[in-house]
Scaffold this motif. Structure first.
Motif, short mmCIF file in Angstrom:
data_model
loop_
_atom_site.label_atom_id
_atom_site.label_comp_id
_atom_site.label_asym_id
_atom_site.label_seq_id
_atom_site.Cartn_x
_atom_site.Cartn_y
_atom_site.Cartn_z
N GLU A 1 0.63 -1.33 0.06
CA GLU A 1 0.00 0.10 -0.04
C GLU A 1 0.81 1.17 0.15
O GLU A 1 0.63 2.26 -0.69
N ALA A 2 2.10 1.39 0.88
CA ALA A 2 2.82 2.34 0.99
C ALA A 2 3.37 2.70 -0.52
O ALA A 2 3.60 3.91 -0.98
N GLN B 164 2.60 1.40 -3.47
CA GLN B 164 1.32 2.17 -4.59
C GLN B 164 1.00 3.70 -4.15
O GLN B 164 0.92 4.56 -5.11
N ALA B 165 0.90 4.17 -2.88
CA ALA B 165 0.73 5.46 -2.84
C ALA B 165 1.93 6.21 -2.97
O ALA B 165 1.62 7.49 -3.55
N TYR B 166 3.32 5.74 -2.98
CA TYR B 166 4.23 6.65 -3.53
C TYR B 166 4.22 6.75 -4.95
O TYR B 166 4.87 7.72 -5.37
N ALA C 144 1.50 6.66 -6.77
CA ALA C 144 0.62 7.54 -7.21
C ALA C 144 1.03 8.95 -6.73
O ALA C 144 0.68 10.04 -7.67
N SER C 145 1.84 9.25 -5.66
CA SER C 145 2.31 10.67 -5.39
C SER C 145 3.03 11.18 -6.48
O SER C 145 3.25 12.44 -6.56
N PRO D 290 -1.12 2.68 -10.27
CA PRO D 290 -0.43 2.38 -9.31
C PRO D 290 -0.11 0.93 -8.91
O PRO D 290 0.88 0.40 -8.86
N TYR E 177 3.27 -0.87 -9.67
CA TYR E 177 3.68 -1.79 -8.35
C TYR E 177 4.11 -3.13 -8.76
O TYR E 177 5.15 -3.57 -8.44
#
Length: 131
Positions: free
Chosen positions: A31-32, A34-36, A38-39, A45, A49
């Motif tokens: 999750e982290a 994929q968030a990175y 996306a950011s 993402p 990933y």
């Protein structure tokens, strides 16, 4: 075994360990990661990933073992340049500049493997001798 083959194996191992460790950390924190992704503004993402995990773990292990090392190192080299461009392109930031240059240096090592192969101490070398 020649000194050249030992140095090639050591070089492959040192480069491969970076990708194996990075891929393993992505598996541990999907999750982290994929968030990175996306950011950074990248689309899809989850797909990005999965590609990153496959390239880093699969490519890293292939390079470590010297299995289809030329194509594996070329694929990982393309991935590494993409990572530099998408995640370390703020060259006004000294830290990002260092990461960008590090990625280029790693790409140089990967291109050496792509150009010259894995060496004798590898699965590619073993398959070549077995023919």
């Amino acid at each position: 075994m020649s000194q050249t083959n030992l140095l090639a194996a050591l070089g492959r191992a040192l480069i491969a360990l970076i990708f194996i460790a990075s891929g393993a950390s992505k598996v541990a924190a999907p999750e982290a990661t994929q968030a990175y992704i996306a950011s950074a503004g990248l689309p899809l993402p989850l797909i990005s990933y999965l590609v990153a995990v496959i390239v880093e773990l699969g490519g890293g292990i292939a390079i470590l073992l010297g299995y289809h090392a030329r194509i594996s190192s070329l694929a990982v080299a393309v991935f590494t340049v993409a990572a530099a461009v998408f995640f370390h392109s703020n060259l006004a930031d000294q830290n990002q500049m260092i990461h960008f240059m590090k990625n280029l240096a790693i790409t140089g090592g990967l291109l050496q493997v792509a150009a010259f192969g894995a060496g004798g101490f590898s699965l590619d070398g073993w398959r070549r001798r077995a023919r």
